[in-house]
Motif scaffolding. Structure first.
Motif, short mmCIF file in Angstrom:
data_model
loop_
_atom_site.label_atom_id
_atom_site.label_comp_id
_atom_site.label_asym_id
_atom_site.label_seq_id
_atom_site.Cartn_x
_atom_site.Cartn_y
_atom_site.Cartn_z
N THR A 25 5.03 4.46 3.20
CA THR A 25 5.09 3.54 2.06
C THR A 25 5.80 4.22 0.90
O THR A 25 6.11 5.41 0.96
N ASN A 26 6.05 3.49 -0.14
CA ASN A 26 6.71 4.05 -1.33
C ASN A 26 5.72 4.78 -2.24
O ASN A 26 6.12 5.35 -3.24
N GLN A 27 4.46 4.74 -1.87
CA GLN A 27 3.46 5.42 -2.68
C GLN A 27 3.49 6.91 -2.37
O GLN A 27 3.79 7.32 -1.25
N GLU A 48 -1.86 10.76 -0.40
CA GLU A 48 -2.19 11.62 0.74
C GLU A 48 -1.90 10.95 2.08
O GLU A 48 -1.49 11.62 3.03
N MET A 49 -2.09 9.66 2.17
CA MET A 49 -1.84 8.95 3.43
C MET A 49 -0.35 8.96 3.77
O MET A 49 0.02 9.11 4.93
N THR A 50 0.50 8.83 2.76
CA THR A 50 1.94 8.89 3.00
C THR A 50 2.34 10.28 3.45
O THR A 50 3.11 10.44 4.40
N GLU A 51 1.79 11.31 2.81
CA GLU A 51 2.06 12.69 3.22
C GLU A 51 1.60 12.93 4.65
O GLU A 51 2.31 13.55 5.44
N LEU A 52 0.42 12.45 4.97
CA LEU A 52 -0.13 12.60 6.32
C LEU A 52 0.76 11.88 7.33
O LEU A 52 1.04 12.41 8.41
N SER A 53 1.23 10.70 7.00
CA SER A 53 2.11 9.95 7.88
C SER A 53 3.42 10.69 8.11
O SER A 53 3.94 10.75 9.22
N LEU A 54 3.97 11.27 7.06
CA LEU A 54 5.21 12.05 7.19
C LEU A 54 5.00 13.25 8.10
O LEU A 54 5.84 13.52 8.98
N MET A 55 3.90 13.96 7.91
CA MET A 55 3.62 15.12 8.76
C MET A 55 3.40 14.71 10.22
O MET A 55 3.88 15.36 11.14
#
Length: 58
Positions: free
Chosen positions: A8-10, A13-20
């Motif tokens: 997401t554009n946010q 922590e969830m976006t960081e976790l998704s990227l990792m």
């Protein structure tokens, strides 16, 4: 291995976790491709090498 985390554009922590998670999945996919290549190349070389070995050991 088609599962990927939703980005997401946010900047949370969830976006960081998704990227990792996505990076991990990409690395695993690449590792499996490399292993498959090694197995395929080994299989393709085995027969000609066996023939050469047979001729040399006569």
């Amino acid at each position: 291995m088609k599962e990927r985390g939703q980005i997401t554009n946010q900047h949370d922590e969830m976006t960081e976790l998704s990227l990792m998670f996505n990076e991990l999945m990409n690395s695993l996919k690449q590792a499996f491709r490399q292993q498959q290549f090694i197995e395929d190349a080994s299989h393709e070389l085995k027969t000609p090498l066996s023939i050469i070995h047979g001729h040399l050991s006569r």
